[in-house]
Design a protein around this motif. Structure first.
Motif, PDB file in Angstrom:
ATOM      1  N   GLN A 329       0.792  -1.312  -0.003  1.00  0.00           N
ATOM      2  CA  GLN A 329       0.057   0.012   0.084  1.00  0.00           C
ATOM      3  C   GLN A 329       0.734   1.257   0.129  1.00  0.00           C
ATOM      4  OE1 GLN A 329      -3.410   0.253  -0.374  1.00  0.00           O
ATOM      5  NE2 GLN A 329      -2.540   2.135  -0.740  1.00  0.00           N
ATOM      6  N   VAL A 330       1.943   1.381   0.758  1.00  0.00           N
ATOM      7  CA  VAL A 330       2.980   2.553   0.731  1.00  0.00           C
ATOM      8  C   VAL A 330       3.391   2.647  -0.734  1.00  0.00           C
ATOM      9  CG1 VAL A 330       5.087   3.536   1.556  1.00  0.00           C
ATOM     10  CG2 VAL A 330       3.591   1.894   3.212  1.00  0.00           C
ATOM     11  N   CYS A 331       3.694   1.621  -1.321  1.00  0.00           N
ATOM     12  CA  CYS A 331       4.315   1.474  -2.850  1.00  0.00           C
ATOM     13  C   CYS A 331       3.168   2.349  -3.779  1.00  0.00           C
ATOM     14  CB  CYS A 331       4.684   0.313  -3.176  1.00  0.00           C
ATOM     15  SG  CYS A 331       6.123  -0.188  -2.419  1.00  0.00           S
ATOM     16  N   VAL A 332       1.869   1.932  -3.483  1.00  0.00           N
ATOM     17  CA  VAL A 332       0.854   2.339  -4.319  1.00  0.00           C
ATOM     18  C   VAL A 332       0.706   3.978  -3.838  1.00  0.00           C
ATOM     19  CG1 VAL A 332      -1.691   2.359  -4.625  1.00  0.00           C
ATOM     20  CG2 VAL A 332      -0.314  -0.041  -4.556  1.00  0.00           C
ATOM     21  N   ASN A 333       0.682   4.066  -2.773  1.00  0.00           N
ATOM     22  CA  ASN A 333       0.598   5.651  -2.626  1.00  0.00           C
ATOM     23  C   ASN A 333       1.727   6.414  -3.060  1.00  0.00           C
ATOM     24  OD1 ASN A 333      -1.573   5.252  -0.923  1.00  0.00           O
ATOM     25  ND2 ASN A 333      -0.505   5.034   0.959  1.00  0.00           N
ATOM     26  N   MET A 334       2.976   5.918  -2.983  1.00  0.00           N
ATOM     27  CA  MET A 334       4.163   6.508  -3.875  1.00  0.00           C
ATOM     28  C   MET A 334       3.923   6.647  -5.380  1.00  0.00           C
ATOM     29  SD  MET A 334       7.371   4.975  -1.819  1.00  0.00           S
ATOM     30  CE  MET A 334       8.522   6.269  -2.617  1.00  0.00           C
ATOM     31  N   ALA A 335       3.295   5.524  -5.878  1.00  0.00           N
ATOM     32  CA  ALA A 335       3.120   5.703  -7.259  1.00  0.00           C
ATOM     33  C   ALA A 335       1.993   6.782  -7.665  1.00  0.00           C
ATOM     34  CB  ALA A 335       2.487   4.315  -7.689  1.00  0.00           C
ATOM     35  N   ASP A 336       0.876   6.911  -6.854  1.00  0.00           N
ATOM     36  CA  ASP A 336       0.151   8.045  -7.285  1.00  0.00           C
ATOM     37  C   ASP A 336       0.649   9.228  -7.095  1.00  0.00           C
ATOM     38  OD1 ASP A 336      -1.887   6.143  -7.186  1.00  0.00           O
ATOM     39  OD2 ASP A 336      -2.644   6.358  -5.339  1.00  0.00           O
ATOM     40  N   LEU A 337       1.703   9.430  -6.140  1.00  0.00           N
ATOM     41  CA  LEU A 337       2.316  10.765  -5.854  1.00  0.00           C
ATOM     42  C   LEU A 337       3.292  10.846  -6.948  1.00  0.00           C
ATOM     43  CD1 LEU A 337       3.146  13.176  -4.338  1.00  0.00           C
ATOM     44  CD2 LEU A 337       4.626  11.689  -2.824  1.00  0.00           C
ATOM     45  N   TYR A 338       3.988  10.150  -7.380  1.00  0.00           N
ATOM     46  CA  TYR A 338       4.913  10.201  -8.401  1.00  0.00           C
ATOM     47  C   TYR A 338       4.210  10.422  -9.886  1.00  0.00           C
ATOM     48  CZ  TYR A 338       9.001   8.320  -6.158  1.00  0.00           C
ATOM     49  OH  TYR A 338      10.379   8.158  -5.525  1.00  0.00           O
ATOM     50  N   GLU A 339       2.976   9.780 -10.154  1.00  0.00           N
ATOM     51  CA  GLU A 339       2.049  10.417 -11.406  1.00  0.00           C
ATOM     52  C   GLU A 339       1.826  11.570 -11.248  1.00  0.00           C
ATOM     53  OE1 GLU A 339      -1.625   8.986 -14.045  1.00  0.00           O
ATOM     54  OE2 GLU A 339      -1.343   7.883 -12.222  1.00  0.00           O
ATOM     55  N   ILE A 340       1.331  12.283  -9.927  1.00  0.00           N
ATOM     56  CA  ILE A 340       0.690  13.768  -9.790  1.00  0.00           C
ATOM     57  C   ILE A 340       2.033  14.631 -10.035  1.00  0.00           C
ATOM     58  CG2 ILE A 340      -0.044  15.391  -8.039  1.00  0.00           C
ATOM     59  CD1 ILE A 340      -1.682  13.020  -6.620  1.00  0.00           C
ATOM     60  N   MET A 341       3.207  13.973  -9.678  1.00  0.00           N
ATOM     61  CA  MET A 341       4.548  14.989 -10.054  1.00  0.00           C
ATOM     62  C   MET A 341       5.013  15.012 -11.188  1.00  0.00           C
ATOM     63  SD  MET A 341       6.097  13.850  -6.400  1.00  0.00           S
ATOM     64  CE  MET A 341       7.897  14.937  -6.617  1.00  0.00           C
ATOM     65  N   GLY A 348       5.426   4.051 -12.618  1.00  0.00           N
ATOM     66  CA  GLY A 348       5.477   2.780 -13.091  1.00  0.00           C
ATOM     67  C   GLY A 348       6.177   1.745 -12.048  1.00  0.00           C
ATOM     68  N   ALA A 349       7.398   2.374 -11.821  1.00  0.00           N
ATOM     69  CA  ALA A 349       8.391   1.385 -11.038  1.00  0.00           C
ATOM     70  C   ALA A 349       7.735   1.190  -9.468  1.00  0.00           C
ATOM     71  CB  ALA A 349       9.706   2.130 -10.750  1.00  0.00           C
ATOM     72  N   ALA A 350       7.158   2.173  -8.969  1.00  0.00           N
ATOM     73  CA  ALA A 350       6.669   2.038  -7.860  1.00  0.00           C
ATOM     74  C   ALA A 350       5.245   0.944  -7.665  1.00  0.00           C
ATOM     75  CB  ALA A 350       6.059   3.264  -7.181  1.00  0.00           C
ATOM     76  N   TYR A 351       4.605   1.104  -8.882  1.00  0.00           N
ATOM     77  CA  TYR A 351       3.587  -0.078  -9.054  1.00  0.00           C
ATOM     78  C   TYR A 351       4.031  -1.462  -8.968  1.00  0.00           C
ATOM     79  CZ  TYR A 351      -0.299   3.225  -9.541  1.00  0.00           C
ATOM     80  OH  TYR A 351      -1.455   4.142  -9.353  1.00  0.00           O
ATOM     81  N   ARG A 352       5.201  -1.401  -9.839  1.00  0.00           N
ATOM     82  CA  ARG A 352       5.829  -2.688 -10.022  1.00  0.00           C
ATOM     83  C   ARG A 352       6.398  -3.503  -8.681  1.00  0.00           C
ATOM     84  NH1 ARG A 352       7.468  -0.498 -14.842  1.00  0.00           N
ATOM     85  NH2 ARG A 352       9.694   0.210 -13.957  1.00  0.00           N
TER      86      ARG A 352
END
Length: 479
Positions: A329-341, A348-352
């Motif tokens: 879940q932390v990785c998913v949250n980071m992925a959301d943040l990277y997309e916003i940024m 994509g790396a965070a989702y993987r």
């Protein structure tokens, strides 16, 4: 092994390999212990191999720590004969409030008397003594007690583990009462005085609380209620239960974290932030607090600070003792943040990473699928939704997003199918009604066919502008 390891206390489930906090469910516990065993063994284990793995660890502890093992056995023997009913994940005495029968058959006067076990056991010992000459007749009963008691003392002493003793002890306690009634008028005053004094001594000994046994678990009752209500979507109810648990025991970072997250979902942002900060004051190494605080900061568009908090959470999580889904879940949250940024490669790396560390976290697959749909990688999008579908029944929003990806490809039939699946799960999703109408408009369906879906959307939200705009276009073009 739960009852015989370095952290065992004889009362509740503790083990160094897994962080068994107040929020973990039995299902999650099974997953976590399996993962811990396989990490240490370095390979996948069958259920039989996993059982042998933990049994061997328990034997190793006993062999290498005989002093601590004997101390545990002594403590658990004391817990076994004490009148108080110990409950490791709820408070059985609290349940008296919910049952008239239980309120009559189970009660306590703290530090003085615990009914029924505090009375049944002393009487049962008297019954054994009174009928000692008939031990052969009572041998089946004694054999059960002798065989069953070690299974408690070698594991954990809780009310549910001790309960099978009670019917047999009631038989012996009843025998004691019968024996005493039969001797009325036969024994002298001195003999009765002796029995009375010995009885008081036994009652005192078996109704005294020892070590940590007197610690109550009303806190856990309210905490469990909060978890249940949160899972069913009753957030105000969950908040009330968490607040009551916090009043009972205001020192649990796990509880404070759960309370803060419910308040965050209720829109009580400052109260949630205060909870997270209080939790960090209680335990500055509790990773979930950093993750949830990161969500607040991300909502406030403080992206660099949010990224720092998410990274801190990942750093503090111990992979050897953490549920994989929490890491995921932390990785998913980071992925959301990277997309916003605007960093899709990092997203994509965070989702993987999320799908790797938490292969059972369906949300990681469906969120990644929606992300790749936005990137135009539809084949990967479809494969990830299918992987998510293997793990749980896709939600309304999952089908809605998958349907949108088909509309972007102009595959309207597939898109409509998913919108209908979304409406099966949530008929109030007005966006899905609208998008079906929009799809019919794109393929040139007649006005009445389109408007029936737009009207359904506007019945739910009369101010939904996309539906109003499309109705206006249809009127102007005279479909």
């Amino acid at each position: 092994y739960l009852g015989n390891n370095e952290e065992s206390d004889g009362l509740t489930m503790l083990m160094p390999e897994v962080d068994l906090n107040e929020a973990i469910s039995w299902r999650e516990f099974g997953i976590a212990t399996r993962a811990a065993a396989e990490r240490e063994a370095g390979r996948e284990l069958s259920e039989a191999e996993e059982s042998s793995f933990w049994m061997n660890k328990a034997v190793d502890f006993i062999v290498n720590n005989p002093g601590k093992f004997l101390d545990l056995i002594w403590r658990k023997t004391v817990y076994l004969v004490a009148g108080l009913e110990n409950s490791d994940n709820l408070d059985i005495y609290y349940q008296r409030n919910l049952s008239r029968i239980l309120s009559l058959t189970l009660w306590k006067v703290d530090g003085w008397f615990y009914f029924p076990f505090g009375l049944i056991l002393p009487l049962a010992l008297i019954g054994i003594f009174a009928y000692r000459a008939r031990w052969r007749d009572l041998l089946p009963l004694y054999l059960f007690l002798i065989a069953y008691i070690p299974t408690i003392v070698l594991f954990l002493v809780t009310a549910r583990h001790r309960l099978p003793l009670v019917p047999f002890l009631i038989i012996l306690a009843s025998a004691a009462v019968v024996a005493m009634v039969k001797r009325i008028g036969i024994q002298s005053v001195l003999q009765w005085a002796t029995v009375f004094i010995l009885g008081l001594g036994a009652l005192y000994f078996f109704n005294k609380t020892y070590y940590e046994l007197a610690v109550g678990s009303v806190f856990q009752v309210h905490f469990n209620n909060g978890i249940r209500l949160e899972a069913t979507g009753d957030l105000p109810g969950a908040e009330r239960e968490y607040l009551e648990a916090d009043r009972q025991y205001p020192y649990s970072p796990t509880l404070v974290n759960n309370l803060g997250f419910v308040q965050y979902r209720l829109g009580k942002i400052e109260q949630a932030r205060a909870c997270y900060n209080r939790g960090l004051a209680l335990d500055s190494t509790y990773a979930p607090l950093y993750n949830n605080l990161g969500l607040i900061v991300m909502d406030e568009k403080q992206y660099d600070s949010a990224l720092t908090l998410f990274r801190k959470a990942l750093k503090l999580y111990d992979p050897a003792a953490t549920l994989p889904n929490e890491l995921g879940q932390v990785c998913v949250n980071m992925a959301d943040l990277y997309e916003i940024m605007g960093q899709p490669d990092s997203a994509g790396a965070a989702y993987r990473e999320a799908m790797t560390v938490a292969p059972s976290l369906a949300r990681a697959f469906t969120r990644a699928a929606a992300f790749y749909a936005r990137q135009g990688e539809f084949e990967l999008c479809d494969s990830l939704y299918k992987e998510g579908q293997k793990r749980y029944d896709l939600s309304a929003i999952d089908h809605f997003n998958w349907g949108l990806s088909f509309f972007n490809r102009k595959e309207y039939a597939n898109g409509i199918w998913h919108m209908e699946a979304a409406l099966d799960r949530n008929p109030g999703m007005y966006q899905a009604w609208y998008t079906i109408g929009w799809a019919y408009y794109q393929v040139g369906e007649p006005r009445d066919s389109i408007n029936q879906f737009l009207d359904r959307a506007l019945e739910i939200d009369s101010a939904y502008q996309p539906a109003l705009d499309l109705k206006s276009v249809i009127e102007q073009r005279g479909f």
